[in-house]
Design a protein around this motif. Sequence first.
Motif, short mmCIF file in Angstrom:
data_model
loop_
_atom_site.label_atom_id
_atom_site.label_comp_id
_atom_site.label_asym_id
_atom_site.label_seq_id
_atom_site.Cartn_x
_atom_site.Cartn_y
_atom_site.Cartn_z
N THR A 68 0.97 -1.10 0.02
CA THR A 68 -0.12 -0.10 -0.22
C THR A 68 1.00 1.26 0.04
O THR A 68 0.40 2.31 -0.39
CB THR A 68 -1.26 0.05 1.21
OG1 THR A 68 -1.73 -1.12 1.25
CG2 THR A 68 -1.70 1.03 1.34
N LEU A 69 2.04 1.20 0.72
CA LEU A 69 2.86 2.44 0.68
C LEU A 69 3.90 2.20 -0.29
O LEU A 69 4.95 3.08 -0.49
CB LEU A 69 3.62 2.24 2.18
CG LEU A 69 2.83 2.55 3.35
CD1 LEU A 69 3.40 2.44 4.63
CD2 LEU A 69 2.32 4.04 3.18
N SER A 70 3.83 1.61 -1.43
CA SER A 70 4.63 1.30 -2.58
C SER A 70 6.03 1.20 -2.17
O SER A 70 6.98 1.76 -2.67
CB SER A 70 4.41 2.63 -3.30
OG SER A 70 3.23 2.71 -3.87
N ILE A 84 3.95 7.84 8.89
CA ILE A 84 2.98 7.85 8.02
C ILE A 84 2.18 8.90 7.72
O ILE A 84 1.45 9.56 8.82
CB ILE A 84 1.96 6.41 8.02
CG1 ILE A 84 2.82 5.22 8.47
CG2 ILE A 84 1.02 6.26 6.93
CD1 ILE A 84 3.71 4.67 7.46
N THR A 85 2.16 9.42 6.53
CA THR A 85 1.13 10.75 6.29
C THR A 85 -0.11 10.63 6.49
O THR A 85 -0.63 9.60 6.45
CB THR A 85 1.52 11.29 5.02
OG1 THR A 85 0.88 10.58 4.02
CG2 THR A 85 2.94 11.47 4.63
N GLU A 87 -2.80 11.19 4.56
CA GLU A 87 -3.18 10.46 3.31
C GLU A 87 -2.94 9.08 3.27
O GLU A 87 -3.94 8.16 3.01
CB GLU A 87 -2.72 11.30 2.12
CG GLU A 87 -3.59 10.84 0.78
CD GLU A 87 -3.07 11.47 -0.29
OE1 GLU A 87 -3.21 11.08 -1.40
OE2 GLU A 87 -2.58 12.43 -0.07
N GLU A 88 -1.92 8.90 3.69
CA GLU A 88 -1.31 7.40 3.80
C GLU A 88 -1.98 6.40 4.65
O GLU A 88 -2.37 5.57 4.54
CB GLU A 88 0.32 7.34 3.77
CG GLU A 88 0.89 7.68 2.54
CD GLU A 88 2.47 7.69 2.70
OE1 GLU A 88 3.21 7.65 1.94
OE2 GLU A 88 2.85 7.96 4.10
N ARG A 89 -2.26 7.21 5.94
CA ARG A 89 -2.91 6.42 7.04
C ARG A 89 -4.43 6.01 6.53
O ARG A 89 -4.91 4.80 6.90
CB ARG A 89 -3.15 7.27 8.31
CG ARG A 89 -1.86 7.44 8.91
CD ARG A 89 -2.01 8.42 10.16
NE ARG A 89 -0.74 9.28 10.35
CZ ARG A 89 -0.70 10.08 11.51
NH1 ARG A 89 -1.64 9.97 12.48
NH2 ARG A 89 0.47 10.76 11.51
N GLU A 91 -5.27 5.25 3.61
CA GLU A 91 -5.15 4.33 2.54
C GLU A 91 -4.95 2.83 3.36
O GLU A 91 -5.44 1.79 3.03
CB GLU A 91 -4.24 4.52 1.71
CG GLU A 91 -4.26 5.66 0.54
CD GLU A 91 -3.16 6.01 -0.08
OE1 GLU A 91 -2.07 5.02 -0.31
OE2 GLU A 91 -2.87 7.14 -0.80
N ILE A 92 -3.99 2.95 4.32
CA ILE A 92 -3.61 1.82 4.91
C ILE A 92 -4.88 1.33 5.80
O ILE A 92 -5.35 -0.03 5.92
CB ILE A 92 -2.42 2.25 6.14
CG1 ILE A 92 -1.31 2.40 5.33
CG2 ILE A 92 -2.41 0.95 6.99
CD1 ILE A 92 -0.07 2.82 6.07
#
Length: 318
Positions: A68-70, A84-85, A87-89, A91-92
């Motif tokens: 998910t974090l590439s 974790i930003t 936005e990324e949080r 997605e996770i």
Amino acid sequence: MSHNCCDHHHDAGDEGHEHEHESGPLAELVTLRDWLRYAVTRFNRAGLFFGHGCDNAYDEAVWLLLHTLSLPLDRLEPFLDACITGEERGEIFNVIERRAEERIPAAYLTGEAWLGEYRFNVDERVIVPRSFFAEHLEDGFSPWIEDPAAVDSALDMCTGSGCLAILMAHAFPNAQVVGVDLSEDALEVAHSNVAEYSLEDRVELVKSDVFDELGGRRFDLIISNPPYVTADSMETLPPEYLHEPRMALAAGEDGLDVVRRLLAESRKHLNPHGVLAVEVGHNRHIVEAAFPDLPFVWLSGNGGDDMVFVLRAEDLPA
């Protein structure tokens, strides 16, 4: 616990503006290490079943988070304490929730599956690649195949995503490989994987109900990981498997619908001294009871014993 890497400093004037997320995972989980711990707990509490590439909550959480974090799938350590930003949080959190709530196999959430070092595109049009054949093809299917370079033709019956056909093309460098499936959807996915490995000139994909469309073609090796789930077992499958195409799993009352055809028809599609190998999961006792006169040899491997049987052409019914 101080998350000094991501601390937010508020002026006194900010106190009236409450953040949307003051508590809960999106507010409180900051580093990859935090999210990994959360995912493992979430998966364990949800009672997930792991049968599609990973066999435990930790490995699956690592895979889902890194994907998910590439991030590279083989490099967890350097990133554990990375922040974790926001936005990324989000997605996770979404991918963890979908895995836990909807019981979707991780391979469908990531769009990929791995057999050893080989990566394959997958989605819900195909069964998630998992096969004991991957291990046996690493050494050219020795000792059944004495010289991998001498194999001219090989068949992967019920190819699904095309994964085993592609592994065969790598194991037998001079072979033309045919992958057969009855599902047009599966063959579309298989075509994408064959193209990804630039094997269009060596791997041919054929839509066929077992051998029906193969005419008189013969092969040095036929392998198959066919549907083999019994009717009783279909009733009790974990929810994860219900996301997979039913036709890739169910095989009649005793799970042998396709296996019977393979045993009845393979001899006329094998070259002299050719080999048939079929994966049947935990159904050894059913297979042997149904065909007491056939001299099955059962393979052992790291993934499990007695899941794959091998027969030489001359041992098959004429």
